[in-house]
Design a protein around this motif. Structure first.
Motif, mmCIF file in Angstrom:
data_model
loop_
_atom_site.group_PDB
_atom_site.id
_atom_site.type_symbol
_atom_site.label_atom_id
_atom_site.label_comp_id
_atom_site.label_asym_id
_atom_site.label_seq_id
_atom_site.Cartn_x
_atom_site.Cartn_y
_atom_site.Cartn_z
ATOM 1 N N ASN A 22 -0.085 -47.744 26.488
ATOM 2 C CA ASN A 22 -1.405 -47.400 27.019
ATOM 3 C C ASN A 22 -1.416 -45.972 27.560
ATOM 4 O O ASN A 22 -2.332 -45.193 27.276
ATOM 5 C CB ASN A 22 -1.818 -48.399 28.102
ATOM 6 N N LYS A 23 -0.392 -45.621 28.322
ATOM 7 C CA LYS A 23 -0.295 -44.265 28.876
ATOM 8 C C LYS A 23 -0.182 -43.236 27.753
ATOM 9 O O LYS A 23 -0.837 -42.190 27.789
ATOM 10 C CB LYS A 23 0.917 -44.180 29.807
ATOM 11 N N ASN A 24 0.635 -43.536 26.740
ATOM 12 C CA ASN A 24 0.778 -42.620 25.608
ATOM 13 C C ASN A 24 -0.527 -42.491 24.825
ATOM 14 O O ASN A 24 -0.846 -41.423 24.307
ATOM 15 C CB ASN A 24 1.901 -43.073 24.677
ATOM 16 N N GLY A 25 -1.272 -43.594 24.757
ATOM 17 C CA GLY A 25 -2.564 -43.559 24.081
ATOM 18 C C GLY A 25 -3.531 -42.600 24.743
ATOM 19 O O GLY A 25 -4.363 -41.966 24.079
ATOM 20 N N GLN A 26 -3.431 -42.487 26.057
ATOM 21 C CA GLN A 26 -4.275 -41.549 26.782
ATOM 22 C C GLN A 26 -3.815 -40.107 26.550
ATOM 23 O O GLN A 26 -4.633 -39.195 26.451
ATOM 24 C CB GLN A 26 -4.279 -41.883 28.272
ATOM 25 N N LYS A 27 -2.512 -39.904 26.465
ATOM 26 C CA LYS A 27 -1.967 -38.565 26.231
ATOM 27 C C LYS A 27 -2.114 -38.141 24.774
ATOM 28 O O LYS A 27 -2.228 -36.952 24.486
ATOM 29 C CB LYS A 27 -0.485 -38.527 26.627
ATOM 30 N N TYR A 28 -2.065 -39.117 23.869
ATOM 31 C CA TYR A 28 -2.123 -38.842 22.440
ATOM 32 C C TYR A 28 -3.256 -39.630 21.786
ATOM 33 O O TYR A 28 -3.022 -40.576 21.042
ATOM 34 C CB TYR A 28 -0.796 -39.228 21.767
ATOM 35 N N PRO A 29 -4.508 -39.250 22.045
ATOM 36 C CA PRO A 29 -5.616 -39.964 21.412
ATOM 37 C C PRO A 29 -5.501 -39.833 19.888
ATOM 38 O O PRO A 29 -5.179 -38.756 19.370
ATOM 39 C CB PRO A 29 -6.862 -39.273 21.949
ATOM 40 N N ALA A 30 -5.749 -40.930 19.188
ATOM 41 C CA ALA A 30 -5.559 -40.975 17.732
ATOM 42 C C ALA A 30 -6.324 -39.858 17.034
ATOM 43 O O ALA A 30 -5.801 -39.242 16.094
ATOM 44 C CB ALA A 30 -5.963 -42.341 17.190
ATOM 45 N N GLU A 31 -7.536 -39.570 17.475
ATOM 46 C CA GLU A 31 -8.337 -38.556 16.787
ATOM 47 C C GLU A 31 -7.732 -37.154 16.896
ATOM 48 O O GLU A 31 -7.993 -36.302 16.055
ATOM 49 C CB GLU A 31 -9.796 -38.558 17.284
ATOM 50 N N LYS A 32 -6.901 -36.912 17.897
ATOM 51 C CA LYS A 32 -6.247 -35.606 18.050
ATOM 52 C C LYS A 32 -4.808 -35.625 17.522
ATOM 53 O O LYS A 32 -4.328 -34.619 17.023
ATOM 54 C CB LYS A 32 -6.219 -35.192 19.526
ATOM 55 N N ALA A 33 -4.121 -36.750 17.659
ATOM 56 C CA ALA A 33 -2.694 -36.805 17.354
ATOM 57 C C ALA A 33 -2.383 -37.242 15.923
ATOM 58 O O ALA A 33 -1.261 -37.035 15.456
ATOM 59 C CB ALA A 33 -2.001 -37.753 18.337
ATOM 60 N N ARG A 34 -3.339 -37.824 15.229
ATOM 61 C CA ARG A 34 -3.086 -38.340 13.880
ATOM 62 C C ARG A 34 -2.566 -37.238 12.968
ATOM 63 O O ARG A 34 -3.159 -36.182 12.827
ATOM 64 C CB ARG A 34 -4.350 -38.945 13.277
ATOM 65 N N GLY A 35 -1.387 -37.504 12.383
ATOM 66 C CA GLY A 35 -0.822 -36.611 11.378
ATOM 67 C C GLY A 35 -0.117 -35.385 11.920
ATOM 68 O O GLY A 35 0.297 -34.518 11.152
ATOM 69 N N THR A 36 0.059 -35.314 13.231
ATOM 70 C CA THR A 36 0.745 -34.144 13.797
ATOM 71 C C THR A 36 1.868 -34.597 14.722
ATOM 72 O O THR A 36 1.780 -35.649 15.355
ATOM 73 C CB THR A 36 -0.221 -33.219 14.565
ATOM 74 N N SER A 37 2.907 -33.799 14.801
ATOM 75 C CA SER A 37 4.015 -34.110 15.700
ATOM 76 C C SER A 37 3.975 -33.256 16.966
ATOM 77 O O SER A 37 4.942 -33.218 17.718
ATOM 78 C CB SER A 37 5.365 -33.898 14.974
ATOM 79 N N LYS A 38 2.851 -32.580 17.195
ATOM 80 C CA LYS A 38 2.720 -31.740 18.384
ATOM 81 C C LYS A 38 2.782 -32.573 19.659
ATOM 82 O O LYS A 38 2.329 -33.700 19.689
ATOM 83 C CB LYS A 38 1.388 -30.984 18.358
ATOM 84 N N LYS A 39 3.327 -31.958 20.685
ATOM 85 C CA LYS A 39 3.354 -32.601 21.998
ATOM 86 C C LYS A 39 1.937 -32.623 22.551
ATOM 87 O O LYS A 39 1.096 -31.774 22.220
ATOM 88 C CB LYS A 39 4.279 -31.812 22.932
ATOM 89 N N TYR A 40 1.669 -33.590 23.417
ATOM 90 C CA TYR A 40 0.317 -33.787 23.965
ATOM 91 C C TYR A 40 -0.225 -32.525 24.628
ATOM 92 O O TYR A 40 -1.427 -32.300 24.637
ATOM 93 C CB TYR A 40 0.264 -34.966 24.926
ATOM 94 N N THR A 41 0.641 -31.687 25.170
ATOM 95 C CA THR A 41 0.181 -30.455 25.819
ATOM 96 C C THR A 41 -0.302 -29.432 24.802
ATOM 97 O O THR A 41 -0.935 -28.442 25.181
ATOM 98 C CB THR A 41 1.309 -29.840 26.664
ATOM 99 N N GLU A 42 -0.007 -29.669 23.518
ATOM 100 C CA GLU A 42 -0.414 -28.727 22.468
ATOM 101 C C GLU A 42 -1.598 -29.239 21.657
ATOM 102 O O GLU A 42 -2.085 -28.546 20.758
ATOM 103 C CB GLU A 42 0.755 -28.455 21.528
ATOM 104 N N LEU A 43 -2.068 -30.450 21.920
ATOM 105 C CA LEU A 43 -3.171 -31.015 21.136
ATOM 106 C C LEU A 43 -4.507 -30.411 21.520
ATOM 107 O O LEU A 43 -4.761 -30.021 22.605
ATOM 108 C CB LEU A 43 -3.219 -32.536 21.300
#
Length: 117
Positions: free
Chosen positions: A96-117
């Protein structure tokens, strides 16, 4: 999950704890030593990939990987028990916490850290 399982996770947790209790090993399992053991077992898993070049699966070592991963998980069970952590609850909370840091619409298909999304 990969493959069919004959036991669920709670059965595995109980089996690991029973195995340890039957041998009276709890006395040796303080959080510091368990943390060391987790890292040592994880290193044994990592070692199976050493010098594998572009072979990222190393299929001929699959059974060894399964055993080393099981060792890591067993020590994680011991750590959770010693720290009074409910593993499924902790996993769900972390997802759940990771889902907040890495929302699917921003994180899909990228290996960037959450601070870079």
């Amino acid at each position: 999950m990969a493959g069919e399982s004959m036991a669920d996770f709670n059965d595995a947790i109980e089996a690991a704890l029973s195995f340890r209790k039957e041998r009276d090993w709890e006395q040796f399992h303080n959080p510091k030593d368990i943390a060391i053991s987790i890292n040592l077992e994880a290193s044994e898993l990592l070692e199976l990939f050493q010098w594998s070049g572009s072979d990222t699966e190393v299929k001929e070592k699959h059974e060894q990987m399964k055993e080393e991963l099981a060792d890591v998980m067993i020590y994680c069970i011991y750590m959770a028990e010693s720290l009074y952590i409910d593993i499924p609850e902790a996993i769900l909370a972390k997802i759940n916490k990771n889902g907040q840091k890495y929302p699917a619409e921003k994180a899909r298909g990228t290996s960037k850290k959450y601070t870079e999304l």
